[in-house]
Design an enzyme around this catalytic site. Structure first.
Site, PDB file in Angstrom:
ATOM      1  N   GLY A   1       0.788  -1.243   0.000  1.00 56.54           N
ATOM      2  CA  GLY A   1       0.000   0.000   0.000  1.00 56.54           C
ATOM      3  C   GLY A   1       0.811   1.278   0.000  1.00 56.54           C
ATOM      4  O   GLY A   1       0.295   2.334   0.365  1.00 56.54           O
TER       5      GLY A   1
ATOM      6  N   MET B   1      -3.586  -7.126  -7.363  1.00 53.67           N
ATOM      7  CA  MET B   1      -3.007  -8.198  -8.154  1.00 53.67           C
ATOM      8  C   MET B   1      -4.043  -9.211  -8.649  1.00 53.67           C
ATOM      9  O   MET B   1      -3.676 -10.305  -9.068  1.00 53.67           O
ATOM     10  CB  MET B   1      -1.903  -8.897  -7.349  1.00 53.67           C
ATOM     11  CG  MET B   1      -0.809  -7.946  -6.859  1.00 53.67           C
ATOM     12  SD  MET B   1      -0.139  -6.852  -8.145  1.00 53.67           S
ATOM     13  CE  MET B   1       1.097  -7.927  -8.850  1.00 53.67           C
TER      14      MET B   1
ATOM     15  N   LEU C   1      -9.601  -8.320 -12.978  1.00 52.06           N
ATOM     16  CA  LEU C   1     -11.042  -8.049 -12.959  1.00 52.06           C
ATOM     17  C   LEU C   1     -11.655  -8.516 -14.282  1.00 52.06           C
ATOM     18  O   LEU C   1     -11.008  -8.473 -15.332  1.00 52.06           O
ATOM     19  CB  LEU C   1     -11.287  -6.553 -12.775  1.00 52.06           C
ATOM     20  CG  LEU C   1     -10.796  -5.975 -11.439  1.00 52.06           C
ATOM     21  CD1 LEU C   1     -10.758  -4.449 -11.493  1.00 52.06           C
ATOM     22  CD2 LEU C   1     -11.684  -6.455 -10.287  1.00 52.06           C
TER      23      LEU C   1
ATOM     24  N   SER D   1       4.368   2.966 -15.538  1.00 56.36           N
ATOM     25  CA  SER D   1       3.309   3.550 -16.365  1.00 56.36           C
ATOM     26  C   SER D   1       2.015   3.605 -15.575  1.00 56.36           C
ATOM     27  O   SER D   1       1.732   2.721 -14.762  1.00 56.36           O
ATOM     28  CB  SER D   1       3.045   2.654 -17.596  1.00 56.36           C
ATOM     29  OG  SER D   1       4.235   2.365 -18.294  1.00 56.36           O
TER      30      SER D   1
ATOM     31  N   THR E   1      -8.336  -1.473 -19.382  1.00 54.34           N
ATOM     32  CA  THR E   1      -9.220  -2.100 -20.376  1.00 54.34           C
ATOM     33  C   THR E   1      -9.169  -3.605 -20.110  1.00 54.34           C
ATOM     34  O   THR E   1      -8.337  -4.064 -19.309  1.00 54.34           O
ATOM     35  CB  THR E   1      -8.731  -1.803 -21.817  1.00 54.34           C
ATOM     36  OG1 THR E   1      -7.411  -2.341 -21.956  1.00 54.34           O
ATOM     37  CG2 THR E   1      -8.733  -0.318 -22.122  1.00 54.34           C
TER      38      THR E   1
ATOM     39  N   ASP F   1      -2.900  -5.063 -18.488  1.00 60.79           N
ATOM     40  CA  ASP F   1      -1.858  -4.036 -18.637  1.00 60.79           C
ATOM     41  C   ASP F   1      -1.798  -3.478 -20.061  1.00 60.79           C
ATOM     42  O   ASP F   1      -0.738  -3.029 -20.515  1.00 60.79           O
ATOM     43  CB  ASP F   1      -0.466  -4.590 -18.234  1.00 60.79           C
ATOM     44  CG  ASP F   1      -0.450  -5.070 -16.784  1.00 60.79           C
ATOM     45  OD1 ASP F   1      -1.136  -4.461 -15.947  1.00 60.79           O
ATOM     46  OD2 ASP F   1       0.242  -6.073 -16.503  1.00 60.79           O
TER      47      ASP F   1
HETATM   48  C1  GAR Z   1       3.876  -1.338  -7.250  1.00 58.22           C
HETATM   49  O1  GAR Z   1       5.219  -1.473  -7.608  1.00 58.22           O
HETATM   50  C2  GAR Z   1       2.972  -1.402  -8.472  1.00 58.22           C
HETATM   51  O2  GAR Z   1       3.540  -0.795  -9.590  1.00 58.22           O
HETATM   52  C3  GAR Z   1       2.848  -2.885  -8.660  1.00 58.22           C
HETATM   53  O3  GAR Z   1       2.704  -3.401  -7.377  1.00 58.22           O
HETATM   54  C4  GAR Z   1       3.419  -2.561  -6.456  1.00 58.22           C
HETATM   55  C5  GAR Z   1       2.480  -2.188  -5.348  1.00 58.22           C
HETATM   56  O4  GAR Z   1       3.182  -1.510  -4.338  1.00 58.22           O
HETATM   57  N1  GAR Z   1       1.730  -3.224  -9.493  1.00 58.22           N
HETATM   58  C6  GAR Z   1       1.737  -4.250 -10.331  1.00 58.22           C
HETATM   59  O5  GAR Z   1       2.667  -5.006 -10.462  1.00 58.22           O
HETATM   60  C7  GAR Z   1       0.450  -4.414 -11.118  1.00 58.22           C
HETATM   61  N2  GAR Z   1       0.685  -5.225 -12.271  1.00 58.22           N
HETATM   62  P1  GAR Z   1       2.413  -0.864  -3.125  1.00 58.22           P
HETATM   63  O6  GAR Z   1       1.453  -1.935  -2.568  1.00 58.22           O
HETATM   64  O7  GAR Z   1       3.469  -0.518  -2.149  1.00 58.22           O
HETATM   65  O8  GAR Z   1       1.667   0.330  -3.629  1.00 58.22           O
END
Ligand code: GAR
Length: 234
Positions: free
Chosen positions: A23, A101, A104, A147, A152, A156
């Site tokens: 988070g 993760m 949807l 990014s 959609t 990704d």
């Molecule tokens: C982040 O690095 C985000 O870019 C990645 O999960 C991490 C969450 O960190 N998201 C993905 O890989 C989505 N495909 P956080 O829980 O500390 O915000």
């Protein structure tokens, strides 16, 4: 494009954040909101993982939380319906996937098209999916980044709004890349949510518009040096 009528009237954007883990991106949004630099109300933090540390962070910041558990639902569509019932109940205008993760369903995604964004740790369209830092090193790339894109049904694969970029060093490992990228991600996410809150970015017929003009390439968000070094807000 002038800001949307709501933004022009000084109304705050109602944001729901979906997360599965730490988070820290939610933490960055909370910090910017508290600093008065991001005119949003975080009306919900929801997770598919009841024990996600990000939910504890939300609770400690007074953000309403909802924890779901995929195992309670037979079909994915039932999980989605339950989760988005909560999102609708708090009148969210924007859904931010910040380390969420779970994939949807297409129906849910279509219902929120143009109103749901995701942050992903790669320079999309390079490296969708998991293990992006490993993939960058395996491909011998000299640049990495993150990014933020409109969501959609293609994983990704939605139109990219903005990116941050950073060089890959010879000494980098996946862990070092992840650590160095994270504060840049925070800056990127806060910047894009700020543009959305100001009504300066939208999705029209599958294309990102910035100030009313179709964006042919993603915006590049520059991160001040001081912020590159700043530890991730928790
Ligand atoms: C982040 O690095 C985000 O870019 C990645 O999960 C991490 C969450 O960190 N998201 C993905 O890989 C989505 N495909 P956080 O829980 O500390 O915000």
């Amino acid at each position: 494009m002038s800001p949307s009528p709501e933004a022009a009237a000084g109304q705050r954007l109602r944001v729901a954040v979906l997360l599965s883990g730490r988070g820290s991106n939610l933490g960055a949004l909370i910090a910017a909101r508290d600093a008065g630099t991001l005119p949003i109300d975080i009306v919900l933090a929801a997770s598919d993982k009841p024990a996600a540390p990000g939910l504890a962070l939300a609770r400690s910041a007074g953000v309403p939380v909802y924890a779901s558990d995929r195992r309670r639902f037979g079909k994915r569509s039932e999980f989605d319906a339950d989760l988005f019932e909560q999102v609708r109940a708090v009148d969210a205008e924007l859904v931010v996937l910040a380390g969420f993760m779970r994939i949807l369903g297409a129906r849910t995604v279509r219902a929120w098209q143009g109103r749901m964004i995701n942050i992903h740790p790669s320079l999309l369209p390079l490296h969708p999916g998991l293990h992006t830092h490993e993939k960058v090193l395996a491909a011998g790339e000299t640049e990495h980044g993150a990014s933020v894109h409109f969501v959609t049904p293609e994983l990704d694969g939605g139109p990219v709004i903005a990116q941050v970029r950073m060089p890959v060093r010879k000494s980098d490992t996946p862990e070092r890349l992840a650590k160095r990228l994270l504060p840049l991600e925070h800056h990127l996410l806060v910047s894009v949510v700020g543009l959305l809150a100001a009504g300066r970015v939208c999705l029209e017929q599958g294309q990102v518009l910035v100030d009313g003009t179709p964006a042919t390439t993603p915006l590049v968000v520059e991160v001040p040096k001081a912020r590159r070094r700043r530890p991730a807000p928790r």
